[in-house]
Design an enzyme around this catalytic site. Structure first.
Site, PDB file in Angstrom:
ATOM      1  N   ARG A 261       0.845  -1.196   0.000  1.00  0.00           N
ATOM      2  CA  ARG A 261       0.000   0.000   0.000  1.00  0.00           C
ATOM      3  C   ARG A 261       0.878   1.242   0.000  1.00  0.00           C
ATOM      4  O   ARG A 261       1.850   1.327   0.738  1.00  0.00           O
ATOM      5  CB  ARG A 261      -0.931   0.012   1.217  1.00  0.00           C
ATOM      6  CG  ARG A 261      -1.917  -1.152   1.198  1.00  0.00           C
ATOM      7  CD  ARG A 261      -2.894  -1.109   2.346  1.00  0.00           C
ATOM      8  NE  ARG A 261      -3.709  -2.316   2.362  1.00  0.00           N
ATOM      9  CZ  ARG A 261      -4.609  -2.610   3.297  1.00  0.00           C
ATOM     10  NH1 ARG A 261      -4.797  -1.777   4.310  1.00  0.00           N
ATOM     11  NH2 ARG A 261      -5.304  -3.728   3.227  1.00  0.00           N
ATOM     12  N   GLU A 348      -6.476  -0.778  15.656  1.00  0.00           N
ATOM     13  CA  GLU A 348      -7.083  -1.749  14.727  1.00  0.00           C
ATOM     14  C   GLU A 348      -6.085  -2.848  14.360  1.00  0.00           C
ATOM     15  O   GLU A 348      -4.926  -2.584  14.047  1.00  0.00           O
ATOM     16  CB  GLU A 348      -7.525  -1.034  13.457  1.00  0.00           C
ATOM     17  CG  GLU A 348      -8.099  -1.963  12.400  1.00  0.00           C
ATOM     18  CD  GLU A 348      -7.992  -1.412  10.993  1.00  0.00           C
ATOM     19  OE1 GLU A 348      -7.998  -2.218  10.048  1.00  0.00           O
ATOM     20  OE2 GLU A 348      -7.871  -0.182  10.842  1.00  0.00           O
ATOM     21  N   SER A 351     -10.216  -5.952  10.226  1.00  0.00           N
ATOM     22  CA  SER A 351     -11.505  -5.436   9.766  1.00  0.00           C
ATOM     23  C   SER A 351     -12.238  -6.573   9.074  1.00  0.00           C
ATOM     24  O   SER A 351     -11.674  -7.230   8.204  1.00  0.00           O
ATOM     25  CB  SER A 351     -11.324  -4.272   8.783  1.00  0.00           C
ATOM     26  OG  SER A 351     -10.919  -3.103   9.437  1.00  0.00           O
TER      27      SER A 351
END
Length: 425
Positions: A261, A348, A351
């Site tokens: 990413r 986090e 997800s």
């Protein structure tokens, strides 16, 4: 991708649902564009039919020696032949324009998703485990990790910011965590292990919704392939352009892959440490199922990810994301957030999203219900089970010792040759 027929049937409902995601009313414009496309398509079809009819009539007129009628028909056919290519081009342009406008619209949130602008308005669902109590001041992973093999400086020297060289004890822990995740998902939860391509074509990232909206968040090769930002891309597209039998579903697939990413929208966020990297490993879960089972599948998938955190005895909580914090393709998302003592907050680590039939429409992925001739779109779901690097960070911080060593979670002992502690070099 949204079905224009459903928008035509309930434009107000569509606009209301999109408004929850911050999108201004758009149904009227979409319907007007579709009406132009349909009118052009109808004119094209009528013109083609009349051309064929007139062409046949020319032969009949000549047989009847009626040259005047034959000449008139020939003139009409010539005019239609000149007009039809223009209509074909107009119909293609209108269809392309409509698809382009639909392609940038996010999925509609399910009714139970809380409204909100950002992560501050996410809803707490449940908390599991208690944060550890230390007799010393807890350190962050970027202070613990270098002595165990998280080599931030050499990673930057090799590749630049947001790259880390992982070696020694940290590398062994990293590998052990990934193997634990795969073993649990395949052995306990019935996921099929897949080794997917890491380079994919445009239509593949379009199918799962990264294109066109998230192009800046991905890396592209000079030959036009995209490096996958998550194995969801490859795994979900396995069923693209397919018609599955109902008894084949659900399909449950998993892969442990590098992910890439660009973090274009994360400038200044988590530039230190191992939290937000350009290259990282993640264990991905993907489910392909029928609409009536997708609700239960979403809960099941989330529990699979929770089970890994529980096995590692890491404190975590489940959050239901609000409309402003959900991903583009999601209709509902549960985030699992792990406690990081060094930061004294939850972060986090997974997800899990249900995308309903949003991705399936983009991929043209369908199934045929048992005993029926008509097909329906499948529902797709995806989740992290888990992000390996962030799990490593959580283990370092939650199992840190005063002397700089890190205790090994009991469940990982078989993966590390029985070693119960990682010693600093």
């Amino acid at each position: 991708m949204h079905d224009i027929r459903l928008i035509r049937n309930d434009p107000a409902g569509f606009d209301t649902a999109l408004a929850r995601r911050g999108v201004a009313p758009i149904a009227a414009g979409l319907i007007a564009l579709d009406e132009r496309r349909r009118a052009t398509a109808t004119e094209l079809q009528l013109g083609q039919a009349r051309r064929n009819e007139a062409s046949k009539a020319i032969g009949a007129a000549r047989t009847a020696k009626d040259e005047g009628v034959a000449a008139a028909l020939m003139a009409e056919v010539a005019g239609l032949k000149a007009r039809l290519p223009t209509l074909e081009a107009e119909e293609r342009e209108l269809a392309t324009a409509l698809d382009a406008r639909l392609a940038i619209l996010p999925n509609l949130p399910l009714a139970d998703v809380p409204d909100g602008a950002d992560e501050e308005e996410n809803a707490l669902v449940a908390t599991h485990g208690e944060p550890p109590a230390f007799t010393f001041e807890a350190r962050e992973h970027d202070a613990i990790g270098p002595a165990l093999g998280l080599d931030f400086s050499r990673g930057v020297a090799l590749s630049g910011a947001r790259f880390t060289l992982v070696r020694g004890a940290a590398a062994r822990l990293h590998r052990a965590l990934g193997q634990l995740m795969i073993d649990r998902l395949t052995g306990r939860h019935g996921y099929e292990l897949v080794v997917p391509p890491l380079l994919v074509r445009d239509e593949i990232v379009f199918g799962t919704g990264q294109l066109p909206k998230a192009a800046d968040d991905m890396f592209r090769t000079t030959e036009g392939h995209w490096l996958i930002p998550t194995a969801e891309v490859s795994l979900t597209n396995i069923v693209r352009e397919s018609i599955l039998a109902e008894d084949e579903l659900p399909l449950r697939l998993t892969a442990l892959t590098p992910c890439f990413r660009s973090e274009a929208g994360a400038a200044g966020r988590d530039t230190r440490g191992f939290i937000r990297q350009h290259q990282f490993e993640k264990c991905e879960m993907v489910s392909i199922t029928t609409p009536d089972r997708s609700e239960a599948e979403h809960e099941r998938m989330t529990q699979c990810a929770e089970g890994i955190l529980a096995a590692l005895e890491l404190p975590f909580r489940r959050m239901k994301l609000c409309t402003g914090d959900m991903g583009f393709t999601a209709a509902r998302t549960y985030d699992l957030e792990v406690w990081l003592p060094g930061q004294a907050r939850y972060r986090e680590i997974s997800s899990c999203s249900t995308c309903t039939d949003f991705q399936a429409r983009r991929m043209n992925a369908r199934y045929r219900p048992t005993g029926e001739k008509a097909t329906r779109f499948v529902h797709t779901l995806n989740g992290s089970g888990l992000a390996v690097g962030r799990t490593l960070v959580a283990v370092l911080e939650n199992y840190q010792q005063a002397d700089g060593s890190v205790a090994v979670p009991t469940v990982l002992l078989p993966y590390l040759g029985g070693a119960d502690r990682l010693e600093p070099a």
